[in-house]
Design an enzyme around this catalytic site. Structure first.
Site, PDB file in Angstrom:
ATOM      1  N   ASP A   1       0.949  -1.189  -0.017  1.00 60.07           N
ATOM      2  CA  ASP A   1       0.074  -0.212  -0.084  1.00 60.07           C
ATOM      3  C   ASP A   1       1.001   1.320   0.025  1.00 60.07           C
ATOM      4  O   ASP A   1       2.154   1.133   0.247  1.00 60.07           O
ATOM      5  CB  ASP A   1      -0.988   0.068   1.243  1.00 60.07           C
ATOM      6  CG  ASP A   1      -0.283  -0.548   2.357  1.00 60.07           C
ATOM      7  OD1 ASP A   1       1.022  -0.493   2.593  1.00 60.07           O
ATOM      8  OD2 ASP A   1      -1.055  -0.753   3.602  1.00 60.07           O
TER       9      ASP A   1
ATOM     10  N   ASP B   1      -7.647  -3.009  14.550  1.00 62.22           N
ATOM     11  CA  ASP B   1      -8.877  -3.152  14.073  1.00 62.22           C
ATOM     12  C   ASP B   1      -9.147  -4.530  13.291  1.00 62.22           C
ATOM     13  O   ASP B   1     -10.101  -4.903  12.663  1.00 62.22           O
ATOM     14  CB  ASP B   1      -9.635  -2.164  13.311  1.00 62.22           C
ATOM     15  CG  ASP B   1      -8.634  -1.741  12.007  1.00 62.22           C
ATOM     16  OD1 ASP B   1      -7.877  -2.442  12.034  1.00 62.22           O
ATOM     17  OD2 ASP B   1      -9.379  -0.618  11.699  1.00 62.22           O
TER      18      ASP B   1
ATOM     19  N   HIS C   1      -7.303  -4.966  10.202  1.00 60.30           N
ATOM     20  CA  HIS C   1      -6.909  -4.892   8.708  1.00 60.30           C
ATOM     21  C   HIS C   1      -5.748  -5.490   8.530  1.00 60.30           C
ATOM     22  O   HIS C   1      -4.849  -5.927   9.186  1.00 60.30           O
ATOM     23  CB  HIS C   1      -7.349  -3.454   8.571  1.00 60.30           C
ATOM     24  CG  HIS C   1      -5.813  -2.468   9.036  1.00 60.30           C
ATOM     25  ND1 HIS C   1      -6.245  -1.314   9.590  1.00 60.30           N
ATOM     26  CD2 HIS C   1      -4.749  -2.737   8.829  1.00 60.30           C
ATOM     27  CE1 HIS C   1      -4.786  -0.753   9.895  1.00 60.30           C
ATOM     28  NE2 HIS C   1      -3.980  -1.581   9.567  1.00 60.30           N
TER      29      HIS C   1
ATOM     30  N   GLU D   1      -9.745  -1.884   5.422  1.00 57.84           N
ATOM     31  CA  GLU D   1     -10.231  -1.810   6.869  1.00 57.84           C
ATOM     32  C   GLU D   1     -11.474  -2.639   6.858  1.00 57.84           C
ATOM     33  O   GLU D   1     -11.936  -3.146   5.962  1.00 57.84           O
ATOM     34  CB  GLU D   1     -10.672  -0.097   6.648  1.00 57.84           C
ATOM     35  CG  GLU D   1      -9.737   0.941   6.765  1.00 57.84           C
ATOM     36  CD  GLU D   1      -8.782   0.741   8.009  1.00 57.84           C
ATOM     37  OE1 GLU D   1      -8.898   0.080   8.830  1.00 57.84           O
ATOM     38  OE2 GLU D   1      -8.560   2.185   8.262  1.00 57.84           O
TER      39      GLU D   1
HETATM   40  P1  PGA Z   1       2.237  -2.086  12.775  1.00 64.13           P
HETATM   41  O1  PGA Z   1       0.977  -1.975  11.848  1.00 64.13           O
HETATM   42  O2  PGA Z   1       3.169  -3.136  12.111  1.00 64.13           O
HETATM   43  O3  PGA Z   1       3.106  -0.772  12.619  1.00 64.13           O
HETATM   44  O4  PGA Z   1       1.891  -2.403  14.124  1.00 64.13           O
HETATM   45  C1  PGA Z   1       0.427  -2.873  11.301  1.00 64.13           C
HETATM   46  C2  PGA Z   1      -0.926  -2.351  10.324  1.00 64.13           C
HETATM   47  O5  PGA Z   1      -1.550  -1.435  10.906  1.00 64.13           O
HETATM   48  O6  PGA Z   1      -1.127  -3.021   9.382  1.00 64.13           O
END
Ligand code: PGA
Length: 260
Positions: A67, A136, A138, A143
């Site tokens: 992304d 959450d 995702h 999302e």
């Molecule tokens: P993080 O986030 O590796 O910074 O914990 C992962 C994500 O939000 O997909």
């Protein structure tokens, strides 16, 4: 689905790096799906070490990132272009023409999303996809309520995700609302998926993804349908799992031929 509870995030990261190195050694022209965020950082550090000290060769590897924020120039310190070059690419011998990251400045974003899907297909598909998980549930920037069949497209971030990611931006700087992300359906086509999630903040998401029902409200839960998905946790992110003792038992008793 394989669930591995590691004594530390670093131990999990080393395991993920060993899996990636195994894919690259077996297939020097492997196609890797890569992730940004805090969780993959120790994985990339270990891959750099494997390159520098053990000669792990990335010269024929192709990469696709999950992304990118819309509207950030690649040199912006919070862009995923900048993250990937700083945290991994400039330290290894990957060929820049084989590096792919969604173009957040594309003039025609839907066309660039379709081109991204085509490029993944033309490269032969993703051999191993590295993933983080949001608080959450995702994956990439899909999302909750993302279609489980979705492809690369524009998404609007939830306020929770914007808050979670604010630490990557300068004080007072606005986190973009819009992103380009590979879809859940795109991710599901990777031949192997390795998901990382560490710390107590990820415990609810891990419980829902691993032991909850498959639902678009927890996009990571769709990996229950993936043939080769591995979840790498630490003790804190595994704290709410009902079957934690069983996952530990399985890992401790793996036959030698099944070990990474
Ligand atoms: P993080 O986030 O590796 O910074 O914990 C992962 C994500 O939000 O997909």
């Amino acid at each position: 689905m394989e669930v591995i509870i590691n004594p530390s995030a670093q131990a999990a990261a080393n395991l993920a790096a060993r899996k990636i190195a195994g894919v690259v050694r077996a297939k020097p022209s492997a196609v890797l799906g890569l992730a940004t965020g805090g969780s993959p950082v120790p994985v990339y550090r270990e891959l750099i070490r494997l390159h520098q000290e053990e000669g792990l060769d990335f010269s024929r590897v192709t990469t696709f990132n999950l992304d990118e924020y819309i509207g950030l120039r690649p040199s912006h310190p919070a862009s995923y272009h900048h993250f990937m070059w700083e945290c991994l690419f400039r330290h290894i011998n990957v060929c820049s023409e084989r590096v792919h990251i969604p173009d957040g400045l594309a003039h025609d974003i839907p066309a660039s999303c379709n081109a991204y899907e085509t490029a993944i297909r033309d490269a032969g598909g993703i051999d191993l996809q590295l993933l983080g998980i949001g608080t959450d549930g995702h994956i990439a920037f899909n999302e909750p309520a993302s279609s489980l069949a979705s492809r690369t497209r524009i998404k609007t971030l939830s306020e929770r995700t914007r808050r979670d990611n604010a630490s990557f931006f300068a004080e007072g700087e606005e986190v973009p609302h819009h992103v380009i992300t590979m879809g859940v359906g795109t991710i599901m086509e990777a031949r192997e998926v390795v998901l990382l999630g560490f710390g107590a903040a990820k415990a609810d998401a891990m419980l829902a993804a691993i032991e909850g029902p498959v639902t678009q409200m927890v996009p990571a839960s769709v990996l229950q349908f993936h043939e080769r998905a591995c979840f790498l946790l630490d003790d804190a992110s595994a704290a709410k799992l009902q079957r934690a003792d069983y996952y530990r038992h399985v890992f401790a008793n793996k036959p030698g031929w099944q070990r990474v």
